[in-house]
Design an enzyme around this catalytic site. Structure first.
Site: not given
Ligand code: DX5
Ligand code: ZN
Length: 212
Positions: A37, A70, A10, A39, A145, A199-200, A139, A35, A68, A177-179
């Site tokens: 995002d 959102m 992402s 928003m 975030f 992402g991160s 998710m 990816h 994606h 998606d996420g974490g």
């Protein structure tokens, strides 16, 4: 580690002042999709990219663009993002009363359609669209975030979706998606995830290091 899944980094966690390099970093580090995002500051409390940004990035990557959405009104943004070069358009069931209409619009434009659920939404909420969808994006954090901690129970939904797919013969792929980071990746893969969004932990170098 041997890579047996599709990796969708992402760009939310990239350096926004140098998105071209962010795309190159994906290609250099075993990324399969980009990816993106989107928003709207309403469905989620954050704002990111619109179609003009994606259009400007399109010539700088040969990878599929996995958009994606959102946003509160996904129907307004489907055509603008397809025209900008999206290959997958994923919207949230929580903001789509007329989900089948959106899926048809996406398919008629020659694009793949995805449906997403936030952590508090059960798989039963998307049962009626599973036969028509190309991708389910589960998710594992509340959207808005990057860099949040995974809610591990969400992985049960990946397992549930894989079971339904097997029993029904549907053809959607399942994305999480996420974490996702070096500590959670193995549980994500054990659950049977087809596409891993990160992402991160991707842009920090943590995931690329694992895949060497
Ligand atoms: C969250 C976004 C994610 C985010 C993931 O709202 O949908 O795609 O970029 O970021 P990490 O991998 O840092 O949790
Ligand atoms: Zn996302």
């Amino acid at each position: 580690m041997q890579k047996s899944f599709l990796l969708a980094p992402s760009i939310l966690s990239a350096d926004f002042s140098d998105l071209r390099s962010a795309l190159a970093f994906i290609e250099q580090n075993k990324g399969d999709w980009v990816h993106i995002d989107v928003m709207d500051g309403h469905f989620v409390p954050n704002l990111t990219f619109g179609p003009p940004v994606i259009k400007a990035l399109r010539p700088h990557s040969s990878l599929p663009f996995d958009v994606h959405l959102m946003v509160t009104n996904p129907g307004d943004l489907i055509h603008p993002f397809i025209d900008a070069g999206a290959n997958f358009i994923t919207f949230h069931i929580e903001s789509a009363i007329h989900a089948h209409r959106f899926i048809s619009i996406i398919h008629e434009a020659g694009c793949k359609a995805g449906i997403s659920i936030v952590p508090s939404t059960p798989v039963s909420a998307i049962m009626e669209v599973l036969p028509d969808i190309d991708l389910v994006l589960v998710m594992a954090v509340n959207p808005g975030f990057g860099g949040q901690k995974m809610i591990p129970r969400c992985l049960d939904k990946v397992k549930e979706l894989k079971k339904i797919r097997q029993e029904s013969g549907f053809s959607y792929i399942v994305s999480i998606d996420g974490g996702v980071n070096k500590d959670t990746l193995s549980s994500v893969l054990d659950a049977g995830t087809d596409v891993v969004v990160t992402g991160s932990a991707f842009y920090s170098g943590e995931i690329p290091e694992l895949l060497i």
